[in-house]
Design a protein around this motif. Sequence first.
Motif, PDB file in Angstrom:
ATOM      1  N   GLU A  46      32.442 -13.463 -35.742  1.00 20.82           N
ATOM      2  CA  GLU A  46      32.717 -12.383 -34.798  1.00 20.82           C
ATOM      3  C   GLU A  46      32.136 -12.709 -33.427  1.00 20.82           C
ATOM      4  N   ARG A  48      31.811 -15.694 -32.095  1.00 17.01           N
ATOM      5  CA  ARG A  48      32.718 -16.633 -31.440  1.00 17.01           C
ATOM      6  C   ARG A  48      34.006 -15.943 -30.990  1.00 17.01           C
ATOM      7  N   ARG A  49      34.531 -15.042 -31.828  1.00 15.29           N
ATOM      8  CA  ARG A  49      35.793 -14.374 -31.487  1.00 15.29           C
ATOM      9  C   ARG A  49      35.654 -13.552 -30.214  1.00 15.29           C
ATOM     10  N   VAL A  50      34.594 -12.781 -30.139  1.00 15.35           N
ATOM     11  CA  VAL A  50      34.406 -11.909 -28.978  1.00 15.35           C
ATOM     12  C   VAL A  50      34.100 -12.723 -27.728  1.00 15.35           C
ATOM     13  N   LEU A  51      33.188 -13.688 -27.835  1.00  9.15           N
ATOM     14  CA  LEU A  51      32.829 -14.489 -26.660  1.00  9.15           C
ATOM     15  C   LEU A  51      33.970 -15.404 -26.227  1.00  9.15           C
ATOM     16  N   GLY A  52      34.916 -15.643 -27.149  1.00 13.84           N
ATOM     17  CA  GLY A  52      36.069 -16.464 -26.792  1.00 13.84           C
ATOM     18  C   GLY A  52      36.965 -15.815 -25.758  1.00 13.84           C
ATOM     19  N   HIS A  53      36.800 -14.518 -25.526  1.00 17.05           N
ATOM     20  CA  HIS A  53      37.578 -13.830 -24.497  1.00 17.05           C
ATOM     21  C   HIS A  53      37.108 -14.201 -23.095  1.00 17.05           C
ATOM     22  N   PHE A  54      35.945 -14.830 -22.993  1.00 15.42           N
ATOM     23  CA  PHE A  54      35.452 -15.247 -21.686  1.00 15.42           C
ATOM     24  C   PHE A  54      35.966 -16.643 -21.381  1.00 15.42           C
ATOM     25  N   ALA A  55      36.790 -16.765 -20.345  1.00 15.66           N
ATOM     26  CA  ALA A  55      37.323 -18.074 -19.965  1.00 15.66           C
ATOM     27  C   ALA A  55      36.277 -18.863 -19.194  1.00 15.66           C
ATOM     28  N   SER A  56      36.199 -20.148 -19.465  1.00 15.20           N
ATOM     29  CA  SER A  56      35.230 -20.997 -18.780  1.00 15.20           C
ATOM     30  C   SER A  56      35.904 -22.261 -18.286  1.00 15.20           C
ATOM     31  N   HIS A 199      39.927 -21.041 -23.174  1.00 17.03           N
ATOM     32  CA  HIS A 199      39.986 -19.613 -23.476  1.00 17.03           C
ATOM     33  C   HIS A 199      40.515 -19.415 -24.886  1.00 17.03           C
ATOM     34  N   GLN A 200      39.730 -18.726 -25.708  1.00 20.06           N
ATOM     35  CA  GLN A 200      40.128 -18.422 -27.086  1.00 20.06           C
ATOM     36  C   GLN A 200      40.568 -19.671 -27.846  1.00 20.06           C
TER      37      GLN A 200
END
Length: 208
Positions: A46, A48-56, A199-200
């Motif tokens: 979870e 990783r899933r949530v933080l994956g919404h932040f593009a880097s 991203h994601q």
Amino acid sequence: MAATAVRYLRSVGAATAAAPVPVDPLPRPTLRAVADDERLPVDPGEFRRVLGHFASGVTIVTAHDPGDAAGPAGFACQSFASLSLDPPLVTFMVARTSTTWPRIARAGAFCVNILGAQQGALCRSFAVSGADKFAGVAHTPAPATGSPLLDSVPAWVDCRIQAVHTGGDHLIVVGRVEALGATTDGDGDGDGSGPLLFHQGAFGRFSR
């Protein structure tokens, strides 16, 4: 003369020094830690899933220690960020289990190669372990530290290691910028000069 004046003041009942004013101490703060039963641990999936919404953005961090018989070192890194303007500092995070980090630490310096939108394949080649990541990759020594500056990257930052801090299962590396440059404006106008984004779990690009 001073002793005589003091004896006179005492004889007439005058104070010879200001009496200290009592001050109530501030209440001591309550120091405590979060107990195991006060909050549930975060599920890694979870997280990783949530933080994956932040593009880097995506970079390749490289280093070269002349005494390292294995040659130059490098790894793909998406946790790069600007930290300070005065003095000029940047930071990146690396897993404590990384086999590349000890080689960068021994070099004492590194170059952050900022990748462009068309360099996803280059990033993937530096994301694997155990392979010769520099095979077929042209590079020149960065001007200040000699770390590998990869050809065709749109921007680069040449640094010396300033500090290393622990951060859970990662290390937080702070670098002092010695030199930097950019070969494109990186405006993402559709000509391939924009940044490579992550991203994601997938690569992408910036468009307007």
